[in-house]
Scaffold this motif. Structure first.
Motif, PDB file in Angstrom:
ATOM      1  N   TRP A 162      -3.635  10.103  -7.534  1.00  0.00           N
ATOM      2  CA  TRP A 162      -3.577  10.535  -6.266  1.00  0.00           C
ATOM      3  C   TRP A 162      -3.228  12.249  -6.369  1.00  0.00           C
ATOM      4  O   TRP A 162      -3.908  12.794  -5.760  1.00  0.00           O
ATOM      5  CB  TRP A 162      -2.664   9.956  -5.559  1.00  0.00           C
ATOM      6  CG  TRP A 162      -3.141   8.551  -4.758  1.00  0.00           C
ATOM      7  CD1 TRP A 162      -3.112   7.304  -5.328  1.00  0.00           C
ATOM      8  CD2 TRP A 162      -4.317   8.552  -3.818  1.00  0.00           C
ATOM      9  NE1 TRP A 162      -3.735   6.484  -4.673  1.00  0.00           N
ATOM     10  CE2 TRP A 162      -4.492   7.084  -3.596  1.00  0.00           C
ATOM     11  CE3 TRP A 162      -5.038   9.224  -2.895  1.00  0.00           C
ATOM     12  CZ2 TRP A 162      -5.334   6.722  -2.886  1.00  0.00           C
ATOM     13  CZ3 TRP A 162      -5.742   8.978  -2.061  1.00  0.00           C
ATOM     14  CH2 TRP A 162      -6.060   7.465  -1.978  1.00  0.00           C
ATOM     15  N   ALA A 163      -2.109  12.532  -7.094  1.00  0.00           N
ATOM     16  CA  ALA A 163      -1.985  13.861  -7.104  1.00  0.00           C
ATOM     17  C   ALA A 163      -2.878  14.974  -7.630  1.00  0.00           C
ATOM     18  O   ALA A 163      -3.034  15.850  -6.933  1.00  0.00           O
ATOM     19  CB  ALA A 163      -0.601  14.137  -7.928  1.00  0.00           C
ATOM     20  N   GLN A 164      -3.666  14.230  -8.612  1.00  0.00           N
ATOM     21  CA  GLN A 164      -4.811  15.194  -9.056  1.00  0.00           C
ATOM     22  C   GLN A 164      -5.804  15.299  -8.098  1.00  0.00           C
ATOM     23  O   GLN A 164      -6.443  16.511  -7.859  1.00  0.00           O
ATOM     24  CB  GLN A 164      -5.427  14.477 -10.268  1.00  0.00           C
ATOM     25  CG  GLN A 164      -4.649  14.910 -11.759  1.00  0.00           C
ATOM     26  CD  GLN A 164      -4.743  14.057 -12.630  1.00  0.00           C
ATOM     27  OE1 GLN A 164      -5.792  13.247 -12.707  1.00  0.00           O
ATOM     28  NE2 GLN A 164      -3.943  14.000 -13.761  1.00  0.00           N
ATOM     29  N   ARG A 165      -6.176  14.276  -7.653  1.00  0.00           N
ATOM     30  CA  ARG A 165      -7.379  14.192  -6.403  1.00  0.00           C
ATOM     31  C   ARG A 165      -7.027  15.051  -5.255  1.00  0.00           C
ATOM     32  O   ARG A 165      -7.694  15.897  -4.805  1.00  0.00           O
ATOM     33  CB  ARG A 165      -7.423  13.029  -5.752  1.00  0.00           C
ATOM     34  CG  ARG A 165      -8.427  12.182  -6.238  1.00  0.00           C
ATOM     35  CD  ARG A 165      -8.280  10.915  -5.389  1.00  0.00           C
ATOM     36  NE  ARG A 165      -8.507   9.611  -6.131  1.00  0.00           N
ATOM     37  CZ  ARG A 165      -8.160   8.274  -5.963  1.00  0.00           C
ATOM     38  NH1 ARG A 165      -7.613   8.231  -4.615  1.00  0.00           N
ATOM     39  NH2 ARG A 165      -7.906   7.727  -6.655  1.00  0.00           N
ATOM     40  N   SER A 166      -5.759  15.183  -5.244  1.00  0.00           N
ATOM     41  CA  SER A 166      -5.481  16.350  -3.790  1.00  0.00           C
ATOM     42  C   SER A 166      -4.768  17.480  -4.127  1.00  0.00           C
ATOM     43  O   SER A 166      -4.221  18.398  -3.542  1.00  0.00           O
ATOM     44  CB  SER A 166      -4.480  15.553  -2.696  1.00  0.00           C
ATOM     45  OG  SER A 166      -3.553  14.733  -3.351  1.00  0.00           O
ATOM     46  N   ASP A 167      -4.848  17.753  -5.612  1.00  0.00           N
ATOM     47  CA  ASP A 167      -4.316  19.023  -6.167  1.00  0.00           C
ATOM     48  C   ASP A 167      -2.885  19.117  -5.716  1.00  0.00           C
ATOM     49  O   ASP A 167      -2.641  20.283  -5.217  1.00  0.00           O
ATOM     50  CB  ASP A 167      -5.298  20.276  -5.914  1.00  0.00           C
ATOM     51  CG  ASP A 167      -4.963  21.498  -6.582  1.00  0.00           C
ATOM     52  OD1 ASP A 167      -4.630  21.134  -7.585  1.00  0.00           O
ATOM     53  OD2 ASP A 167      -5.269  22.479  -6.177  1.00  0.00           O
ATOM     54  N   GLY A 189       0.736  -1.178   0.076  1.00  0.00           N
ATOM     55  CA  GLY A 189       0.074  -0.019   0.070  1.00  0.00           C
ATOM     56  C   GLY A 189       0.857   1.328   0.027  1.00  0.00           C
ATOM     57  O   GLY A 189       0.509   2.397   0.344  1.00  0.00           O
ATOM     58  N   LYS A 190       1.904   1.248  -0.420  1.00  0.00           N
ATOM     59  CA  LYS A 190       2.854   2.355  -0.563  1.00  0.00           C
ATOM     60  C   LYS A 190       2.902   3.554  -1.355  1.00  0.00           C
ATOM     61  O   LYS A 190       2.663   4.564  -0.899  1.00  0.00           O
ATOM     62  CB  LYS A 190       4.267   1.720  -0.863  1.00  0.00           C
ATOM     63  CG  LYS A 190       5.683   2.624  -0.775  1.00  0.00           C
ATOM     64  CD  LYS A 190       6.837   1.871  -1.013  1.00  0.00           C
ATOM     65  CE  LYS A 190       6.845   0.941  -2.115  1.00  0.00           C
ATOM     66  NZ  LYS A 190       6.493   1.716  -3.497  1.00  0.00           N
ATOM     67  N   THR A 191       2.095   3.181  -2.669  1.00  0.00           N
ATOM     68  CA  THR A 191       1.584   4.412  -3.403  1.00  0.00           C
ATOM     69  C   THR A 191       0.397   4.957  -2.806  1.00  0.00           C
ATOM     70  O   THR A 191       0.561   6.072  -2.705  1.00  0.00           O
ATOM     71  CB  THR A 191       1.514   3.764  -4.780  1.00  0.00           C
ATOM     72  OG1 THR A 191       2.813   3.220  -5.144  1.00  0.00           O
ATOM     73  CG2 THR A 191       1.069   4.847  -5.651  1.00  0.00           C
ATOM     74  N   THR A 192      -0.644   4.313  -2.402  1.00  0.00           N
ATOM     75  CA  THR A 192      -1.650   4.625  -2.034  1.00  0.00           C
ATOM     76  C   THR A 192      -1.417   5.445  -0.527  1.00  0.00           C
ATOM     77  O   THR A 192      -1.861   6.376  -0.641  1.00  0.00           O
ATOM     78  CB  THR A 192      -2.606   3.683  -1.239  1.00  0.00           C
ATOM     79  OG1 THR A 192      -2.940   2.503  -2.646  1.00  0.00           O
ATOM     80  CG2 THR A 192      -3.840   3.907  -0.976  1.00  0.00           C
ATOM     81  N   THR A 193      -0.645   5.078   0.194  1.00  0.00           N
ATOM     82  CA  THR A 193      -0.274   5.681   1.444  1.00  0.00           C
ATOM     83  C   THR A 193       0.448   7.269   1.187  1.00  0.00           C
ATOM     84  O   THR A 193       0.111   8.263   1.700  1.00  0.00           O
ATOM     85  CB  THR A 193       0.692   4.945   2.373  1.00  0.00           C
ATOM     86  OG1 THR A 193       0.077   3.664   2.552  1.00  0.00           O
ATOM     87  CG2 THR A 193       1.249   5.845   3.562  1.00  0.00           C
ATOM     88  N   THR A 194       1.525   6.886   0.080  1.00  0.00           N
ATOM     89  CA  THR A 194       2.005   8.205  -0.347  1.00  0.00           C
ATOM     90  C   THR A 194       1.033   9.246  -0.842  1.00  0.00           C
ATOM     91  O   THR A 194       1.105  10.470  -0.510  1.00  0.00           O
ATOM     92  CB  THR A 194       3.159   7.963  -1.536  1.00  0.00           C
ATOM     93  OG1 THR A 194       3.832   6.938  -1.305  1.00  0.00           O
ATOM     94  CG2 THR A 194       3.863   9.166  -1.999  1.00  0.00           C
ATOM     95  N   GLY A 195       0.087   8.839  -1.631  1.00  0.00           N
ATOM     96  CA  GLY A 195      -1.248   9.713  -2.095  1.00  0.00           C
ATOM     97  C   GLY A 195      -1.831  10.532  -0.627  1.00  0.00           C
ATOM     98  O   GLY A 195      -2.140  11.580  -0.874  1.00  0.00           O
TER      99      GLY A 195
END
Ligand code: GDP
Length: 300
Positions: A149-154, A111-117
């Protein structure tokens, strides 16, 4: 507290079911009840070292002044569990001047990428400016996944192509973070390298790259661990703690497991604090870890 309570529901239910008889004791706790408790703790992924230590303390207490029944035993157990976690708790030291660089390491699938996001969203919600770096150039979908994730959290993202040099992406990201005046730079790294030596070399190279541009970087190296893998996860984690200067653990999928006791094994075996817990797949499903809330939720 409520969200932590929800996240460890399965662990709590399992533990309470097993401990029912011991905690219902109305007479002084004797050796046979302590042995029952020992077996229960061992079955709860708390680990043999932690269990042995807790039992030793409880036995001594029993000899000195006795333990008056199950409720008293529960009170003492809570203190013991809390102590195990507090021993490794360290306040996070933020650098005097930004950017603060946080490196995410761990095996693929944890879950590394998810957690990064999620972490990017967490800091954004605190009003800090964040830059993401997609340096997991090994796993095919990792870069696109982090883009979403980057788009989602701007949050802006620096990336390289799959198979590219992670250190090159990191170099660009450090330069961009400085140029933009970002407060936090979060770096997703590749989790699957062939040997410990490869992993060490790769992470070392990344560390040197970051340090060259930003003094003291990386300021935090967070190892992402999957709570559902229990004791097996510990073996993998040890490889990372030997290869990188890990400063803390993010324990993911706490929501999906009865193995929450692993938090205590992590403290004893890896001598590292859990700093965040993943409690679901959504953006807001990341909790700053609070040992008091955790222990209270377990023994509720
Ligand atoms: P990576 O390979 O380590 O980067 O793993 P991913 O970030 O792709 O996550 C693997 C899977 O685990 C995905 O389906 C995620 O949605 C899921 N996941 C990650 N963190 C959590 C969590 O805290 N709880 C739950 N239930 N699922 C999670």
């Amino acid at each position: 507290f409520d969200r932590m309570r929800q996240a460890v529901a399965r662990t709590r239910t399992t533990l309470n079911d097993r401990m029912g008889a011991v905690l219902a004791l109305t007479r002084a706790v004797d050796e046979s009840s302590l042995e029952d408790l020992e077996a229960i703790l061992l079955a709860s992924d708390i680990g043999s070292t932690t269990t042995a230590e807790i039992l030793e303390n409880l036995r001594q207490r029993g000899m000195r002044q006795g333990i008056e029944g199950g409720a008293e035993l529960k009170r003492l157990l809570r203190i013991e569990l809390k102590q195990v976690l507090d021993r490794v708790a360290v306040p996070v030291r933020h650098p005097a001047s930004p950017p603060e660089v946080i490196m995410m390491v761990g095996v693929n699938g944890t879950g590394k990428t998810t957690t990064t996001g999620k972490l990017a969203a967490h800091y954004r919600a605190q009003g800090r400016t964040v830059l993401l770096c997609a340096a997991d150039t090994f796993r095919a979908a990792a870069i696109e996944q982090l883009e979403v994730w980057a788009q989602r959290s701007d949050v802006p993202l620096i990336k390289t192509r799959q198979g590219g040099d992670p250190s090159a992406a990191l170099y660009d990201a450090c330069a961009a973070a400085k140029a933009r005046g970002s407060q936090v730079l979060i770096v997703d790294t590749a989790g699957r390298l062939h040997t410990k030596t490869d992993l060490m070399k790769e992470l070392d190279k990344m560390r040197r790259t970051a340090e060259k541009l930003i003094p003291g970087a990386p300021h935090q190296t967070l190892l992402v661990m999957d709570a559902t893998t229990g004791q097996n996860g510990l073996t993998q984690a040890r490889l990372f703690t030997e290869a990188a200067r890990v400063t803390g653990i993010v324990l993911t999928k706490l929501d999906g497991t009865a193995k929450g006791g692993i938090v205590l094994a992590i403290a004893t075996e890896l001598k590292l604090p859990v700093v965040f817990a993943g409690v679901g797949e959504k953006m807001e499903d990341l909790l700053p870890f609070d040992s008091e809330a955790f222990v209270d939720s377990l023994l509720d």
